[in-house]
Each structure stands twice: as C-alpha cells, then as structure tokens.
Scaffold this active site. Structure first.
Site, PDB file in Angstrom:
ATOM      1  N   ASP A   1       0.848  -1.195   0.000  1.00 60.74           N
ATOM      2  CA  ASP A   1       0.000   0.000   0.000  1.00 60.74           C
ATOM      3  C   ASP A   1       0.886   1.249   0.000  1.00 60.74           C
ATOM      4  O   ASP A   1       1.890   1.310   0.719  1.00 60.74           O
ATOM      5  CB  ASP A   1      -0.902  -0.001   1.238  1.00 60.74           C
TER       6      ASP A   1
ATOM      7  N   HIS B   1      -5.243  13.927  -9.660  1.00 62.97           N
ATOM      8  CA  HIS B   1      -5.374  12.487  -9.901  1.00 62.97           C
ATOM      9  C   HIS B   1      -4.545  12.023 -11.093  1.00 62.97           C
ATOM     10  O   HIS B   1      -4.159  10.847 -11.154  1.00 62.97           O
ATOM     11  CB  HIS B   1      -6.848  12.128 -10.110  1.00 62.97           C
TER      12      HIS B   1
ATOM     13  N   ASP C   1      -2.212   8.878 -10.881  1.00 62.35           N
ATOM     14  CA  ASP C   1      -2.252   7.724 -11.790  1.00 62.35           C
ATOM     15  C   ASP C   1      -0.863   7.391 -12.322  1.00 62.35           C
ATOM     16  O   ASP C   1      -0.479   6.222 -12.432  1.00 62.35           O
ATOM     17  CB  ASP C   1      -3.200   8.015 -12.952  1.00 62.35           C
TER      18      ASP C   1
ATOM     19  N   ASN D   1      -2.744  12.797  -4.426  1.00 65.83           N
ATOM     20  CA  ASN D   1      -3.897  13.167  -5.258  1.00 65.83           C
ATOM     21  C   ASN D   1      -4.399  14.569  -4.923  1.00 65.83           C
ATOM     22  O   ASN D   1      -4.741  15.360  -5.814  1.00 65.83           O
ATOM     23  CB  ASN D   1      -5.019  12.156  -5.069  1.00 65.83           C
TER      24      ASN D   1
ATOM     25  N   GLU E   1      -4.767   2.261  -4.251  1.00 69.11           N
ATOM     26  CA  GLU E   1      -3.301   2.265  -4.198  1.00 69.11           C
ATOM     27  C   GLU E   1      -2.740   0.977  -3.625  1.00 69.11           C
ATOM     28  O   GLU E   1      -1.573   0.918  -3.237  1.00 69.11           O
ATOM     29  CB  GLU E   1      -2.805   3.463  -3.375  1.00 69.11           C
TER      30      GLU E   1
END
Length: 350
Positions: free
Chosen positions: A217, A230, A234, A225, A260
């Site tokens: 994680d 975002h 990404d 973000n 994530e």
C-alpha cells in the site's frame, strides 16, 4: 524444402521411366528440365533466405500453374509436340494448385488468384471445346473446369469460415484479457488475483506447495492526489507497478488489488523468502522518486499460507500485517502470527 526435394526426386524418377519406355518427347524433356532446374533453385533460395518465404511460395504456385498451362496447350493444340502428354493425370493435379493457393494468403486474395488461374485454364480450353467437345479429352476437360469452379467455391467458404472463427477467438481472448487486466497499470486485476490465490490454495492443499502473499500500500497516497491531482496520482501508480514488477521473479505475480493497493503472489516461497523481498521493495521505492520529483514510500504486509487458510483469511492476515507496518512508521514490511491478526482489526490507520 522437403516438398521441393520430394518433387525433384519424383521428377527425376518419372523422366527416367518415360525415357526407358520410349514415351518421352522433346516437349516433355523441356518440361522435365524446367522442373530439374526450378526445384534446386528454390531449395537454395530458401536455404540461403534470399527471398521471403511468401515470395517463394507464390513463385512455386505460379510455376506449377504455368507448367500445367503449357502442357494443356501442347496436348490440346499441338499433337506433334504434345502427343506423349497425358492430360488426364495433369487435370487431376490442377485442383491441388487451388488448394495450395488458399494456404498462401488471405481468403479474398486466394480467391482472386484462383479465379485468375481458372480463367487462364478456361481460356486455353474454350477453343478446343468449341470444336472438339466430343473428343476424348472434351468431356474430361469440361469436368475438370466444373470441378475446379466447385472446389474454388468450397475452399473460399471454408477459408472464410476459418477466418471468422479466428476473429471470434481473437475477440474472446481480448475480452478475457480486458476482464482480467487493470486498465491503468495493465497488471492483473482483483478478479485474476483472486483466481490465482485460489489456485495456489489448491496446490498447497494437494501437494503442500507453500506460497506467500505480499499486500503493498502506498503511504499517504491521498496527499499526492490532493496536492498534485489524480493525473499525477495515476502516473505514480503506473511507475510503482513497473518498478515493483522488474524487481520480482518471473514466476511471481503482481496485480492491482484496488486503489493504491497491490498484491504480490510468491509461489514456492515462505516468510523467510517473502519478508526480505518485501523489505527490498520498500527500500527500492524509497530510494528514488517514482515519477518526476514525486517521492513516495510503501508499507507491506506479508502472509504465508497455513493449513486451513482461505483466500479471505490469507488476505486478512496480510492486511493486518500491513497496518502494523503503518503503525510502526510506514516504509517497512511486517508479518504477524495468527494470534496477532484479530487484535489488529480495530487499529487500521490510513
């Protein structure tokens, strides 16, 4: 190459037998000589790779059709030269040319090529049939042309059907790939990961083949973000997937579990192998920025399969270990005993 050798050998044998029986002629010798020269030439071209295979195949096809056309002309119109040419065996070989044509190119191109050859053969035969339809070769010539037309139609139908099957199979494969692949990272998605874990559980139950799961994680990913947007988030996910993937063995499976979170399945590996791998991944990710100047860290939970495990219990143990890693400061890998997993349920930092 094998076909060329066999064809050349057959030509030599046939020529020898005809000479011994006295059935040869100047025209036949010319045909035999053409075969004797052509086949070794093609053999050398293929062996030395002087021309593309497709070009060689087309040359062989046109050579065969040309030999048949010349023999038909001599046999039908020039008896003095083609008296020893028996057209009936030749007519039996002409359909083979059409079959060969449909193995070379697409079904539409093969159809055009076959129809052109049929038109050539028909053009050669029509003057003869218009005056000698009742002659010995008349009926047989008509049958050859009719059979050729029917065969071309059948080959085109079969070829088209085969192409449709290939397209359908390709579509099925593409849909299966889309169903099992994460759109962003192009890694296996949650569905495929779950199937793989179930498969590994079966192998463990039957053969005792241990395996380990790593739940990974990104630490404080929400801040990435919120601060950069975002799109940057990404790109960080894609870069992380690539860095982790290149650090694993060929037999390991990395997939995106969601958001994530990523899961790594390590076949034939226990905690002794899995925990150092997870620790190395944490160090590798933290060593340098993943994307531009965006540096991140990861936390990993490691769980080895145990008797009686299900996919849920195994994931629960890895998830609990991962949150232990976060509580201990993040940027680390942890594993935990089964007794510790229940106690960690209420302590899940984000």
């Amino acid at each position: 190459m094998v076909i060329l050798v066999l064809s050349w050998t057959g030509t030599v044998i046939a020529w020898t037998l005809m000479e011994q029986r006295g059935d040869s002629s100047a025209a036949l010798r010319s045909v035999f000589w053409a075969n004797i020269v052509f086949h070794p030439s093609m053999f050398l071209i293929i062996r030395k790779r002087l021309l593309p295979q497709r070009t060689v195949d087309l040359a062989c096809l046109l050579f065969g059709a040309g030999i048949c056309a010349v023999c038909m002309i001599l046999g039908l119109y020039f008896p003095a030269y083609g008296a020893n040419i028996d057209l009936k065996p030749l007519y039996l070989w002409i359909p083979v040319i059409y079959v060969f044509a449909f193995t070379l190119t697409s079904h539409k191109t093969s159809l055009v090529l076959s129809l052109v050859m049929l038109a050539v053969f028909t053009t050669i035969c029509l003057p003869y049939l218009s005056h000698h339809a009742t002659q010995p070769y008349g009926n047989f010539t008509i049958q050859m042309l009719v059979v050729s037309a029917v065969l071309i139609a059948a080959l085109y139908f079969l070829s088209s059907y085969q192409q449709r099957l290939q397209v359908a199979q390709l579509t099925v494969d593409e849909l299966a790939h889309l169903a099992n692949t994460d759109e962003l990272t192009h890694l296996p998605n949650r569905r495929l990961l779950a199937e793989r874990i179930e498969s590994e559980l079966v192998r463990f139950a039957r053969y005792g083949r241990a395996f380990t799961v790593i739940l990974l994680d990104i630490d404080h990913f929400k801040l990435v973000n919120d601060r950069f947007g975002h799109d940057v988030g990404d790109q960080v996910l894609v870069a992380l997937a690539e860095r982790v993937r290149t650090s694993l063995r060929d037999v390991d499976l990395l997939g995106r579990w969601g958001g994530e979170e990523f899961i790594i399945i390590l076949p034939e590996a226990g905690l002794q192998e899995g925990l150092p791998i997870a620790q190395a991944l944490c160090a590798s990710v933290a060593a340098r920025p993943l994307f531009g100047d965006h540096a991140i860290t990861i936390s990993c939970g490691v769980a080895e399969v145990r008797p009686g495990d299900t996919a849920d219990s195994l994931f629960h143990r890895a998830d609990a270990a991962m949150y232990v890693a976060k509580r201990k400061g993040r940027n680390r890998a942890e594993c935990m005993a089964p007794a510790d997993a229940a106690a960690s349920d209420a302590l899940n930092p984000t």
